[in-house]
Scaffold this active site. Structure first.
Site, short mmCIF file in Angstrom:
data_model
loop_
_atom_site.label_atom_id
_atom_site.label_comp_id
_atom_site.label_asym_id
_atom_site.label_seq_id
_atom_site.Cartn_x
_atom_site.Cartn_y
_atom_site.Cartn_z
N ARG A 226 54.96 121.00 125.05
CA ARG A 226 55.54 122.29 125.42
C ARG A 226 54.66 122.93 126.49
O ARG A 226 53.42 122.76 126.47
CB ARG A 226 55.58 123.21 124.20
CG ARG A 226 56.70 122.90 123.24
CD ARG A 226 58.07 123.27 123.81
NE ARG A 226 59.16 123.06 122.87
CZ ARG A 226 59.93 121.97 122.81
NH1 ARG A 226 59.73 120.97 123.66
NH2 ARG A 226 60.91 121.87 121.95
N HIS A 274 61.56 119.06 132.30
CA HIS A 274 61.73 119.03 130.83
C HIS A 274 62.79 117.98 130.46
O HIS A 274 63.80 118.28 129.83
CB HIS A 274 62.12 120.41 130.29
CG HIS A 274 61.84 120.55 128.82
ND1 HIS A 274 61.37 121.70 128.23
CD2 HIS A 274 61.97 119.67 127.80
CE1 HIS A 274 61.22 121.53 126.93
NE2 HIS A 274 61.58 120.30 126.65
C1 GLV Z 1 62.82 118.82 123.60
O1 GLV Z 1 62.02 119.47 124.18
C2 GLV Z 1 62.89 118.70 122.17
O2 GLV Z 1 62.18 119.45 121.47
O3 GLV Z 1 63.66 117.87 121.67
#
Ligand code: GLV
Length: 311
Positions: A226, A274
């Site tokens: 994260r 991401h």
């Molecule tokens: C993506 O960031 C997830 O948590 O699956």
């Protein structure tokens, strides 16, 4: 006649069609609705979600459980108004194998000196670089949960020496395990590549910081957990000081990464949006439905988050 349980699909920032394509034919023992067409709010029993705004759940007064389509549930747990009901997270091969493939790709990229060749190519220079075999390189994985363990196994399968660091020791075959803050320095010492796959909790917020980088000597960072794990203003100074040689960043404090962010233009930083591991509806959809059917049948849910631990 007793009404069917009602499931609401309320995923934000996600293309609903690919999920509904999978979920709709499976919605036999329950009625499936899609936010914002929720109908009578008091009828909603279960919610399938991703990144809802804080306070979203308070309106659903009869809600019994929440199902995340993602592995990381920090955005849900950080909601001060999250109701006191079970939250199940997603454990699926699209995430575990997908993440392992992404990390292996980047580990090999750094191991085989591809960034150096990219620089040479830009200057039309012809310089072979001799690199050791992967078995002489150490990849350290911070976070040995589902994603970390799957990644450790694949990276090890490619020949690297692998270390794992977590809050509590999590043994994995062939992986040297380290646990707790006491062993963090020993874990970092000698790593060529450091991968962050920790859950985001109060204890891991800002863990990728100048102190941690100062323990490294020309290492590469792969940050795929994260964004707030990384103290962003500490990264470029650590690259300048040679503690880090490069970084792959998939997650950021602010997403999408603002277009004027200095990371975009630093050639030592490789950015993905991401996307290192995206949940595939085709495999994860049936898993969520199975879990919902367990809830309807009054059975304990699978993959329930421990709210005290934060993951
Ligand atoms: C993506 O960031 C997830 O948590 O699956």
């Amino acid at each position: 006649m007793k009404r069917q349980p009602v499931v609401l699909f309320a995923c934000f920032g996600v293309k609903a069609e690919r999920w509904l394509h999978v979920l709709t034919p499976l919605a036999v023992a329950f009625e499936l609705r899609t936010w914002p067409a929720a109908g009578d709010i008091g009828e909603i029993d279960y919610i399938i979600t991703w990144a809802p705004p804080h306070g979203f759940f308070t309106q659903f007064v009869n809600l019994k459980a929440i199902f995340s389509i993602g592995a990381g549930v920090d955005s849900l747990l950080l909601d001060p108004a999250l109701p006191d009901i079970p939250v199940a997270r997603m454990i699926d091969e699209s995430l575990t194998v997908g993440m392992a493939e992404f990390v292996l790709t980047q580990a090999l990229h750094y191991h085989r000196a591809i960034p150096t060749y990219q620089q040479y190519q830009a200057q039309r220079e012809w310089h072979p670089v001799s690199v050791p075999l992967a078995r002489e390189r150490i990849v350290g994985i911070m976070g040995m949960g589902e994603l970390g363990r799957a990644t450790a196994s694949m990276v090890r399968g490619a020949g690297f020496k692998v270390r794992g660091w977590s809050r509590q020791a999590r043994p994995v075959d062939g992986v040297d395990t380290f646990a707790g803050t006491d062993q963090l320095d020993a874990f970092l010492n000698g790593c060529m590549i450091v991968v962050c796959l920790l859950p985001l909790t109060a204890a891991t917020h800002g863990i990728l910081n100048r102190t941690l980088f100062s323990r490294l000597n020309g290492a590469y960072l792969i940050s795929v957990g994260r964004g707030p794990h990384l103290v962003e203003e500490d990264l470029i100074p650590a690259l300048d000081a040679g503690h880090l040689a490069g970084a792959t960043l998939d997650v950021f404090v602010t997403e999408p990464l603002p277009s004027d962010h200095p990371f975009w233009v630093d050639p030592r930083i490789f950015i993905t949006p991401h996307a290192s591991a995206l949940t595939h509806a085709t495999t994860a959809g049936p898993k969520i439905v199975d879990n919902i059917l367990r809830a309807i049948a009054g059975k304990p849910l699978l993959d329930v988050v421990d709210r005290a631990e934060g993951y």
